[in-house]
Design a protein around this motif. Structure first.
Motif, PDB file in Angstrom:
ATOM      1  N   GLY A 202       0.783  -1.234   0.000  1.00 28.86           N
ATOM      2  CA  GLY A 202       0.000   0.000   0.000  1.00 28.86           C
ATOM      3  C   GLY A 202       0.810   1.276   0.000  1.00 28.86           C
ATOM      4  N   LEU A 203       2.113   1.181  -0.124  1.00 31.52           N
ATOM      5  CA  LEU A 203       2.974   2.367  -0.090  1.00 31.52           C
ATOM      6  C   LEU A 203       3.740   2.484  -1.401  1.00 31.52           C
ATOM      7  CD1 LEU A 203       4.364   1.925   3.543  1.00 31.52           C
ATOM      8  CD2 LEU A 203       2.563   3.491   2.801  1.00 31.52           C
ATOM      9  N   ILE A 204       3.028   2.492  -2.503  1.00 31.79           N
ATOM     10  CA  ILE A 204       3.645   2.476  -3.828  1.00 31.79           C
ATOM     11  C   ILE A 204       4.561   3.681  -4.040  1.00 31.79           C
ATOM     12  CG2 ILE A 204       3.142   2.640  -6.304  1.00 31.79           C
ATOM     13  CD1 ILE A 204       0.546   1.045  -5.654  1.00 31.79           C
ATOM     14  N   GLU A 205       4.091   4.861  -3.635  1.00 29.82           N
ATOM     15  CA  GLU A 205       4.867   6.084  -3.864  1.00 29.82           C
ATOM     16  C   GLU A 205       6.177   6.106  -3.085  1.00 29.82           C
ATOM     17  OE1 GLU A 205       1.775   5.947  -2.838  1.00 29.82           O
ATOM     18  OE2 GLU A 205       0.513   6.819  -4.410  1.00 29.82           O
ATOM     19  N   LYS A 206       6.257   5.269  -2.047  1.00 29.92           N
ATOM     20  CA  LYS A 206       7.459   5.246  -1.217  1.00 29.92           C
ATOM     21  C   LYS A 206       8.516   4.277  -1.750  1.00 29.92           C
ATOM     22  CE  LYS A 206       5.656   7.951   2.019  1.00 29.92           C
ATOM     23  NZ  LYS A 206       6.188   9.303   2.307  1.00 29.92           N
ATOM     24  N   LYS A 207       8.153   3.454  -2.732  1.00 31.56           N
ATOM     25  CA  LYS A 207       9.098   2.470  -3.244  1.00 31.56           C
ATOM     26  C   LYS A 207      10.202   3.153  -4.054  1.00 31.56           C
ATOM     27  CE  LYS A 207       5.895  -1.440  -3.335  1.00 31.56           C
ATOM     28  NZ  LYS A 207       6.597  -2.240  -2.322  1.00 31.56           N
ATOM     29  N   PRO A 208      11.401   2.561  -4.069  1.00 31.01           N
ATOM     30  CA  PRO A 208      12.545   3.188  -4.751  1.00 31.01           C
ATOM     31  C   PRO A 208      12.282   3.468  -6.231  1.00 31.01           C
ATOM     32  CG  PRO A 208      13.273   1.353  -3.378  1.00 31.01           C
ATOM     33  CD  PRO A 208      11.776   1.320  -3.383  1.00 31.01           C
ATOM     34  N   TYR A 209      12.671   4.672  -6.636  1.00 23.38           N
ATOM     35  CA  TYR A 209      12.659   5.106  -8.037  1.00 23.38           C
ATOM     36  C   TYR A 209      11.262   5.230  -8.637  1.00 23.38           C
ATOM     37  CZ  TYR A 209      17.647   4.451  -7.630  1.00 23.38           C
ATOM     38  OH  TYR A 209      18.948   4.560  -7.226  1.00 23.38           O
ATOM     39  N   PHE A 210      10.243   5.326  -7.765  1.00 19.11           N
ATOM     40  CA  PHE A 210       8.896   5.633  -8.269  1.00 19.11           C
ATOM     41  C   PHE A 210       8.846   7.061  -8.779  1.00 19.11           C
ATOM     42  CE2 PHE A 210       4.724   7.561  -7.570  1.00 19.11           C
ATOM     43  CZ  PHE A 210       3.898   6.709  -8.287  1.00 19.11           C
ATOM     44  N   ASN A 211       9.268   8.003  -7.948  1.00 22.17           N
ATOM     45  CA  ASN A 211       9.204   9.410  -8.322  1.00 22.17           C
ATOM     46  C   ASN A 211      10.124   9.745  -9.492  1.00 22.17           C
ATOM     47  OD1 ASN A 211       7.281  10.221  -6.369  1.00 22.17           O
ATOM     48  ND2 ASN A 211       8.868  10.209  -4.787  1.00 22.17           N
ATOM     49  N   GLU A 212      11.178   8.946  -9.663  1.00 26.68           N
ATOM     50  CA  GLU A 212      12.079   9.162 -10.789  1.00 26.68           C
ATOM     51  C   GLU A 212      11.474   8.671 -12.114  1.00 26.68           C
ATOM     52  OE1 GLU A 212      14.555   9.124  -7.106  1.00 26.68           O
ATOM     53  OE2 GLU A 212      12.830   8.006  -7.888  1.00 26.68           O
ATOM     54  N   GLY A 251      -3.203   4.269 -17.719  1.00 25.44           N
ATOM     55  CA  GLY A 251      -2.163   4.453 -18.707  1.00 25.44           C
ATOM     56  C   GLY A 251      -1.243   3.291 -19.003  1.00 25.44           C
ATOM     57  N   GLY A 252      -1.372   2.166 -18.320  1.00 21.07           N
ATOM     58  CA  GLY A 252      -0.422   1.070 -18.484  1.00 21.07           C
ATOM     59  C   GLY A 252      -0.208   0.653 -19.927  1.00 21.07           C
ATOM     60  N   LYS A 253      -1.307   0.447 -20.672  1.00 19.30           N
ATOM     61  CA  LYS A 253      -1.175  -0.011 -22.059  1.00 19.30           C
ATOM     62  C   LYS A 253      -0.623   1.095 -22.950  1.00 19.30           C
ATOM     63  CE  LYS A 253      -5.126  -3.049 -21.326  1.00 19.30           C
ATOM     64  NZ  LYS A 253      -5.504  -2.397 -20.052  1.00 19.30           N
ATOM     65  N   THR A 254      -1.016   2.333 -22.690  1.00 24.28           N
ATOM     66  CA  THR A 254      -0.444   3.458 -23.431  1.00 24.28           C
ATOM     67  C   THR A 254       1.065   3.525 -23.231  1.00 24.28           C
ATOM     68  OG1 THR A 254      -2.387   4.913 -23.620  1.00 24.28           O
ATOM     69  CG2 THR A 254      -0.264   5.996 -23.403  1.00 24.28           C
ATOM     70  N   PHE A 255       1.526   3.352 -22.004  1.00 22.18           N
ATOM     71  CA  PHE A 255       2.967   3.405 -21.724  1.00 22.18           C
ATOM     72  C   PHE A 255       3.704   2.297 -22.483  1.00 22.18           C
ATOM     73  CE2 PHE A 255       1.384   4.731 -17.258  1.00 22.18           C
ATOM     74  CZ  PHE A 255       1.004   5.970 -17.730  1.00 22.18           C
ATOM     75  N   GLN A 256       3.115   1.114 -22.513  1.00 23.36           N
ATOM     76  CA  GLN A 256       3.720   0.011 -23.269  1.00 23.36           C
ATOM     77  C   GLN A 256       3.806   0.349 -24.756  1.00 23.36           C
ATOM     78  OE1 GLN A 256       0.950  -3.184 -21.544  1.00 23.36           O
ATOM     79  NE2 GLN A 256       2.754  -4.366 -22.132  1.00 23.36           N
ATOM     80  N   LEU A 281       2.029  10.150 -16.957  1.00 25.04           N
ATOM     81  CA  LEU A 281       2.869  10.442 -18.126  1.00 25.04           C
ATOM     82  C   LEU A 281       4.006  11.388 -17.760  1.00 25.04           C
ATOM     83  CD1 LEU A 281       0.073  10.865 -20.811  1.00 25.04           C
ATOM     84  CD2 LEU A 281       1.953   9.238 -20.996  1.00 25.04           C
ATOM     85  N   GLN A 282       3.677  12.400 -16.977  1.00 24.15           N
ATOM     86  CA  GLN A 282       4.687  13.369 -16.559  1.00 24.15           C
ATOM     87  C   GLN A 282       5.764  12.704 -15.708  1.00 24.15           C
ATOM     88  OE1 GLN A 282       3.135  16.590 -14.174  1.00 24.15           O
ATOM     89  NE2 GLN A 282       4.891  17.900 -14.566  1.00 24.15           N
ATOM     90  N   ARG A 283       5.343  11.844 -14.773  1.00 25.49           N
ATOM     91  CA  ARG A 283       6.308  11.160 -13.914  1.00 25.49           C
ATOM     92  C   ARG A 283       7.221  10.248 -14.720  1.00 25.49           C
ATOM     93  NH1 ARG A 283       6.384   6.208 -11.573  1.00 25.49           N
ATOM     94  NH2 ARG A 283       4.240   5.751 -12.215  1.00 25.49           N
ATOM     95  N   LEU A 284       6.651   9.569 -15.721  1.00 27.04           N
ATOM     96  CA  LEU A 284       7.411   8.610 -16.525  1.00 27.04           C
ATOM     97  C   LEU A 284       8.180   9.263 -17.669  1.00 27.04           C
ATOM     98  CD1 LEU A 284       4.619   5.890 -16.671  1.00 27.04           C
ATOM     99  CD2 LEU A 284       6.796   5.648 -15.487  1.00 27.04           C
ATOM    100  N   LYS A 285       7.917  10.568 -17.866  1.00 25.15           N
ATOM    101  CA  LYS A 285       8.559  11.319 -18.969  1.00 25.15           C
ATOM    102  C   LYS A 285       8.173  10.732 -20.328  1.00 25.15           C
ATOM    103  CE  LYS A 285      12.462  12.549 -15.955  1.00 25.15           C
ATOM    104  NZ  LYS A 285      11.945  11.826 -14.772  1.00 25.15           N
ATOM    105  N   PHE A 286       6.901  10.377 -20.455  1.00 22.08           N
ATOM    106  CA  PHE A 286       6.316   9.904 -21.709  1.00 22.08           C
ATOM    107  C   PHE A 286       5.381  10.974 -22.263  1.00 22.08           C
ATOM    108  CE2 PHE A 286       6.554   5.142 -20.410  1.00 22.08           C
ATOM    109  CZ  PHE A 286       7.818   5.037 -20.986  1.00 22.08           C
TER     110      PHE A 286
END
Length: 430
Positions: A202-212, A251-256, A281-286
């Motif tokens: 339940g802490l997805i945003e806290k996992k490493p390299y999420f914000n990156e 957005g999962g399929k769009t990102f793929q 999209l902004q977070r993933l730089k897509f």
């Protein structure tokens, strides 16, 4: 000051009485928002497990409560549901469960009743557990369809899967795969070359390299439509292949599709969901062209090579993740969903090039939203034929029928955990 079990009981009551989705009920709970992360996780754990075990818990209530609890005392009913789930299925001390429930029920002058009932259940715990069936948690509108189309054995598999805590699947960006030791960083195991299985804490945003922006959350089932599209267009310049992703958010399929270098447009009817898509999209730089419109009214001067439809559905494949589905009588609403799915398929025909493909998918295992829809469409549209899945599907589900793939909520292929899903691929031949 409300304790965690009081807050959990109120959230459960809101879900039952107001037909709220779990996440909506949590969002609307001011008392929940005041909790620390540890207590929030505990409340989630209690409510979600009680919903997953709804049928078994209610059977115990029916067996041990001789006089039905009146509707005005619905909060007490849900306090009992929550307590029974803890006693029978969760690793929590009986005395703690009973004492807390009794203290809460004193406000409603039900403490003697609650105390006597719960202590009786504690005494008979092991006898009760021997007589409970996982299948009672599955509502009849889903259960009957599974038995008819997939069989009793499949129902048993699904029922056993639904009551367990779901794992989290994380899709690593292609250009980040070799940069880091992802299994160690995210405490997981790769189930595909780019997809990791890890604990859902339940802490997805806290996992490493999420914000990156190095990864996003996407279940293995949801990744398959784009994997199949990539195989269809394997030997061509994908940047020249136009794909419309319908129902694109989050957005999962769009990102793929972006990663695979397709010329993609992302269509979504909901402004709220588009905000989430843009944030991702902004977070993933897509980047992609986003269209906020009802697909049934969408007009475009150019026809597409491929239309990927993730249609609105009953979400019967997500019972483990969204167990509030288990207490809803969606049979009343499913006809409207079926009608919209049919119209979306018909609209796709008008926007597709000759030789182009429709990839239709739903996070549902109900035949009326899957095989029935495709058979109905093909009967009306003789200019389409079904594309048979090749050997790749041997690792992605076991239920192939007339070229259509149904994935059940179960372990398959390298010990991965799949959401229930349906996929069919259609080609316009004239």
């Amino acid at each position: 000051m409300f304790n965690t079990r009081e807050i959990a009981t109120q959230i459960l009551t809101d879900i039952y009485l107001k037909f709220e989705f779990f996440e909506t009920a949590v969002l609307l709970s001011k008392n929940f928002s005041r909790l620390n992360q540890r207590d929030k996780a505990f409340v989630r754990y209690l409510v979600l497990n009680t919903l997953r075990r709804n049928g078994q818990v209610d059977k115990v209530l029916n067996d041990y409560v001789k006089i039905p609890i009146k509707k005005k005392n619905f909060y007490i009913l849900n306090l009992l549901r929550l307590s029974i789930c803890q006693i029978l299925f969760l690793d929590i001390k009986d005395y703690s469960i009973v004492n807390t429930a009794v203290e809460i029920s004193k406000k409603y002058k039900f403490d003697k009743f609650v105390n006597g009932l719960l202590r009786n259940i504690c005494r008979n715990k092991y006898k009760i557990l021997q007589n409970l069936d996982h299948r009672t948690n599955i509502p009849n509108w889903i259960k009957n369809d599974i038995i008819q189309n997939l069989g009793e054995e499949t129902l048993d598999k699904i029922a056993k899967r639904v009551v367990s805590e779901p794992y989290l699947n994380i899709k690593i960006k292609a250009n980040c795969l070799k940069k880091r030791n992802w299994e160690k960083l995210l405490n997981g195991k790769f189930i595909l070359d780019d997809l990791l299985k890890t604990q859902n804490d339940g802490l997805i945003e806290k996992k490493p390299y999420f914000n990156e922006g190095d990864w996003w959350v996407q279940n293995i089932s949801s990744t398959l439509p784009v994997k199949f599209i990539s195989r269809i267009f394997n030997n061509v310049d994908k940047s020249k292949i136009s794909v419309l992703d319908v129902g694109a958010a989050p957005g999962g399929k769009t990102f793929q599709l972006i990663e695979e270098n397709f010329n993609v447009k992302s269509l979504e009817i909901s402004q709220r969901r588009i905000r989430r898509l843009k944030k991702n999209l902004q977070r993933l730089k897509f980047d992609t062209e986003i269209i906020c419109e009802d697909f049934l009214n969408y007009e475009c001067s150019d026809l597409f090579d491929c239309i990927l439809i993730d249609a609105p559905c009953s979400a019967s494949g997500l019972m483990q993740k969204k167990p509030e589905i288990l207490i809803r009588d969606k049979e009343k609403n499913i006809e409207k969903l079926i009608d919209k799915q049919q119209r979306m398929l018909e609209r796709s025909e008008q926007l597709l090039k000759i030789g182009g493909y429709i990839v239709y998918c739903v996070c549902s295992i109900h035949s009326s939203e899957g095989s029935y829809q495709i058979e109905t469409f093909l009967n009306k549209n003789k200019n389409f034929k079904i594309v048979e899945f090749n050997d790749i599907v041997s690792n992605f589900g076991k239920y192939l029928k007339k070229g259509m793939l149904t994935i059940i909520p179960d372990d398959f292929g390298r010990n991965s955990e799949a959401d229930g899903f349906f996929i069919s691929i259609l080609r316009r031949i004239k």
